[in-house]
Design an enzyme around this catalytic site. Structure first.
Site, PDB file in Angstrom:
ATOM      1  N   LYS A 122       0.986  -1.244  -0.465  1.00  0.00           N
ATOM      2  CA  LYS A 122      -0.223   0.195  -0.406  1.00  0.00           C
ATOM      3  C   LYS A 122       0.624   1.328   0.100  1.00  0.00           C
ATOM      4  CE  LYS A 122      -3.931  -2.039   2.248  1.00  0.00           C
ATOM      5  NZ  LYS A 122      -5.110  -2.162   2.839  1.00  0.00           N
ATOM      6  N   ARG A 150      -7.041  -7.472  -8.942  1.00  0.00           N
ATOM      7  CA  ARG A 150      -8.291  -8.942  -9.415  1.00  0.00           C
ATOM      8  C   ARG A 150      -9.989  -8.379  -9.553  1.00  0.00           C
ATOM      9  NH1 ARG A 150     -10.889  -7.953  -4.652  1.00  0.00           N
ATOM     10  NH2 ARG A 150      -9.639  -7.646  -2.527  1.00  0.00           N
ATOM     11  N   GLU A 157      -2.217   7.036   8.443  1.00  0.00           N
ATOM     12  CA  GLU A 157      -2.868   8.204   7.269  1.00  0.00           C
ATOM     13  C   GLU A 157      -4.089   8.521   8.534  1.00  0.00           C
ATOM     14  OE1 GLU A 157      -3.796   5.592   3.006  1.00  0.00           O
ATOM     15  OE2 GLU A 157      -5.560   5.928   5.031  1.00  0.00           O
ATOM     16  N   LYS A 158      -4.162   9.611   7.661  1.00  0.00           N
ATOM     17  CA  LYS A 158      -4.912  10.829   8.467  1.00  0.00           C
ATOM     18  C   LYS A 158      -6.281   9.707   8.738  1.00  0.00           C
ATOM     19  CE  LYS A 158      -6.815  14.591   9.973  1.00  0.00           C
ATOM     20  NZ  LYS A 158      -6.667  15.620  10.918  1.00  0.00           N
ATOM     21  N   GLY A 190      -8.977  -7.348   3.027  1.00  0.00           N
ATOM     22  CA  GLY A 190     -10.028  -7.559   4.095  1.00  0.00           C
ATOM     23  C   GLY A 190     -10.411  -6.521   5.043  1.00  0.00           C
ATOM     24  N   GLU A 226      -9.639   1.904  -5.697  1.00  0.00           N
ATOM     25  CA  GLU A 226     -10.401   2.193  -4.209  1.00  0.00           C
ATOM     26  C   GLU A 226     -10.438   4.236  -3.991  1.00  0.00           C
ATOM     27  OE1 GLU A 226     -11.863  -2.035  -2.152  1.00  0.00           O
ATOM     28  OE2 GLU A 226     -10.669  -0.561  -1.148  1.00  0.00           O
ATOM     29  N   GLU A 275      -6.158   2.442  -2.470  1.00  0.00           N
ATOM     30  CA  GLU A 275      -5.317   1.460  -2.764  1.00  0.00           C
ATOM     31  C   GLU A 275      -6.119   1.102  -4.238  1.00  0.00           C
ATOM     32  OE1 GLU A 275      -5.485  -2.161  -0.661  1.00  0.00           O
ATOM     33  OE2 GLU A 275      -7.720  -2.416  -0.765  1.00  0.00           O
TER      34      GLU A 275
HETATM   35  P1  ADP Z   1      -8.258  -3.627   3.009  1.00  0.00           P
HETATM   36  O1  ADP Z   1      -7.427  -3.764   2.054  1.00  0.00           O
HETATM   37  O2  ADP Z   1      -8.031  -3.793   4.456  1.00  0.00           O
HETATM   38  O3  ADP Z   1      -9.392  -2.987   2.492  1.00  0.00           O
HETATM   39  P2  ADP Z   1      -8.473  -0.171   2.636  1.00  0.00           P
HETATM   40  O4  ADP Z   1      -6.945   0.113   3.000  1.00  0.00           O
HETATM   41  O5  ADP Z   1      -9.489  -1.047   0.827  1.00  0.00           O
HETATM   42  O6  ADP Z   1      -8.244  -2.314   3.577  1.00  0.00           O
HETATM   43  O7  ADP Z   1      -9.705   0.335   3.338  1.00  0.00           O
HETATM   44  C1  ADP Z   1     -10.919  -0.874   3.958  1.00  0.00           C
HETATM   45  C2  ADP Z   1     -12.031   0.882   4.425  1.00  0.00           C
HETATM   46  O8  ADP Z   1     -11.004   1.448   5.922  1.00  0.00           O
HETATM   47  C3  ADP Z   1     -11.988   1.780   3.786  1.00  0.00           C
HETATM   48  O9  ADP Z   1     -13.211   0.645   2.918  1.00  0.00           O
HETATM   49  C4  ADP Z   1     -12.625   2.628   4.732  1.00  0.00           C
HETATM   50  O10 ADP Z   1     -13.411   2.913   4.670  1.00  0.00           O
HETATM   51  C5  ADP Z   1     -11.466   2.329   5.321  1.00  0.00           C
HETATM   52  N1  ADP Z   1     -10.367   3.347   6.072  1.00  0.00           N
HETATM   53  C6  ADP Z   1      -8.921   3.199   4.758  1.00  0.00           C
HETATM   54  N2  ADP Z   1      -8.449   3.718   5.435  1.00  0.00           N
HETATM   55  C7  ADP Z   1      -8.869   4.964   5.799  1.00  0.00           C
HETATM   56  C8  ADP Z   1      -8.975   6.036   5.941  1.00  0.00           C
HETATM   57  N3  ADP Z   1      -7.612   6.691   5.584  1.00  0.00           N
HETATM   58  N4  ADP Z   1      -9.915   7.108   7.140  1.00  0.00           N
HETATM   59  C9  ADP Z   1     -11.079   6.577   7.332  1.00  0.00           C
HETATM   60  N5  ADP Z   1     -11.263   5.606   6.983  1.00  0.00           N
HETATM   61  C10 ADP Z   1     -10.229   4.439   6.443  1.00  0.00           C
END
Ligand code: ADP
Length: 455
Positions: free
Chosen positions: A116, A292, A200-201, A164, A275, A288
């Site tokens: 990431k 796939r 991350e914020k 996930g 995303e 991210e």
């Molecule tokens: P994964 O790869 O584990 O699914 P993601 O980065 O796609 O992780 O994030 C999954 C979910 O987590 C997002 O859809 C969102 O709801 C929450 N999320 C991720 N990053 C942030 C962020 N910086 N601030 C608020 N929510 C976040």
């Protein structure tokens, strides 16, 4: 075209891949574990090969077992589905070395986007907005504190190689961060075999909006609009829809163009998803890229009339994408509910059992992607997804009304499922209004608990 594809997965996605292959006249081999001997995929495929015991590490996560199965059956390609080895660069690499087409992008791209931190840097360089945070993985808690001071609280610790929604931790101040850091590292290490973290914020009032793209091997790419996956429980999606109730054509164009910039920066080929988090002011941030097919791909298929899995197969064998961006038309509205073998009354505890009776819903605008049949006992060794109910309507209200009808019509006995929860969610006025953020499901469950509402 391909001649024979090894389906290196299980459950509903294995069935989905077999269906796409059958329509294209491609033969299929289902790779199944001992626990999946009676699976629908093993029955539907032209051939089926046992690849080892139930434990995923010895079957669906075991490259030598999968490659041997492909070779002894004379396959020329491998479809990894989602989860398991679908985003494993090493697996993609050895498939290619063994002269098997890996249905997905090349190994280097998978590796880049699987990290990431690297994914964020790459997309930032391509001009995409990203969430303020650490530029690379954190080396210590002191570094985490330093970054958090710059970007200000609340912050989110996130596994660099995660997925996930697992292993993420929110910290509202420095003391919480100091506490969360070792726990998040340990969780990431246990879940992904790698404890590295990003900071991350944390954005609180956001929606999860993702853009589906298709790109061929000759640099031609299109986007297929967005999916709104803001209805999440513990960062895991449970209901998805397309289009998003809050994305207008202008925002769709801006997000789609940003996604395509990212795609061209990494010479991406195959289906993929970028995303983003969208804030209430219309600003969006890349989080991210998934290299796939995704669980929720069907809602895009329903509104665009494009079969994503067939395109994955065509692109992998070198066909050109025949559609231009202007050919993509989003028609009506589609919603998906994930039906899991979980007990919503017991905090969504995964449950097992023999499926006594299964009556899937039918009628206009309803699509069921499932691996269930009456008398089948879904093995407890894998994830709890039993079926995806996808409804289409001329507009969001019709799609939702059909979903209510479908959920009521669906009969599953012998195993507890999340249907009662999904039904209540679909009828919740807040969900109906479309005005939700990623915190919505938590608030809804809290609201029900306080009012003693039964699901
Ligand atoms: P994964 O790869 O584990 O699914 P993601 O980065 O796609 O992780 O994030 C999954 C979910 O987590 C997002 O859809 C969102 O709801 C929450 N999320 C991720 N990053 C942030 C962020 N910086 N601030 C608020 N929510 C976040």
């Amino acid at each position: 075209m391909l001649e024979k594809v090894l389906v290196a997965n299980r459950g509903e996605i294995a069935v989905r891949i077999i269906r796409a292959c059958q329509e294209l006249g491609i033969r299929t081999v289902a790779a199944y574990s001992e626990a999946d001997r009676d699976s629908m995929a093993a029955r539907l495929a032209d051939e089926a090969v046992c690849i080892g015991p139930a434990a995923p590490l010895r079957s669906y996560l075991n490259p030598p077992a999968l490659l041997s199965a492909a070779q002894i059956t004379g396959c020329d390609a491998v479809h990894p589905g989602y989860g398991f080895l679908s985003e494993n660069a090493y697996f993609a690499e050895i498939c290619t070395e063994c002269k098997l087409k890996f249905i997905g992008p090349d190994a280097a791209t998978i590796r880049l986007m699987g990290d990431k931190a690297a994914g964020r840097r790459t997309m930032q360089a391509a001009g995409l907005p990203i969430i303020p945070g650490s530029e690379s993985e954190l080396n210590s808690v002191d570094e985490a504190i330093e970054v958090a001071r710059q970007i200000r609280y609340p912050v989110l610790l996130k596994p660099t190689n995660g997925g996930g929604g697992r292993g993420m931790r929110i910290a509202n101040d420095e003391s919480e961060l100091i506490k969360a850091y070792p726990t998040a590292r340990a969780e990431a290490e246990a879940a992904f075999g790698d404890g590295s973290l990003l900071l991350e914020k944390y954005l609180s009032q956001v929606r999860h909006i993702e853009i589906q793209i298709l790109a061929d091997q000759y640099g031609h790419a299109i986007h297929l609009g967005e999916r709104d996956c803001s209805a999440q429980r513990r960062h895991q999606k449970i209901v998805e829809e397309s289009p998003s109730p809050v994305v207008d054509p202008r925002l769709r164009k801006r997000m789609g163009e940003a996604a395509l910039c990212g795609v061209s920066a990494i010479n991406y080929a195959n289906a993929g998803t970028l995303e983003f988090l969208l804030d209430p002011d219309g600003a969006f941030y890349f989080i991210e890229m998934n290299t796939r097919i995704q669980v929720e791909h069907a809602v895009t298929e329903q509104v665009c009339g494009i079969d994503l899995v067939k395109w994955q197969l065509r692109i992998a064998c070198g066909e050109r994408l025949t559609m231009e961006q202007n050919d993509v038309r989003i028609r009506g509205h589609a919603i998906e509910c994930r039906i899991n073998a979980e007990d919503p009354k017991r905090d969504f505890l995964p449950v097992a059992g023999e499926l006594e009776f299964f009556l899937p819903p039918g009628g206009p605008g309803i699509r069921i992607d499932s691996h269930l049949y009456a008398g089948y006992t879904p093995p407890g060794s894998y994830d709890s997804l039993l079926a995806k109910i996808i409804t289409w309507g001329a507009d969001r209200d019709e799609a939702l009304d059909r979903m209510r009808r479908a959920l009521r019509e669906c009969v599953i006995t012998g195993i507890k499922t999340t249907i009662p929860f999904q039904l209540a969610l679909i009828d919740d006025p807040v969900f109906r209004s479309g005005n939700i953020s990623t915190g919505y499901v938590k608030e809804l469950l809290q609201r029900w608990r306080e009012s003693g509402t039964a699901m």
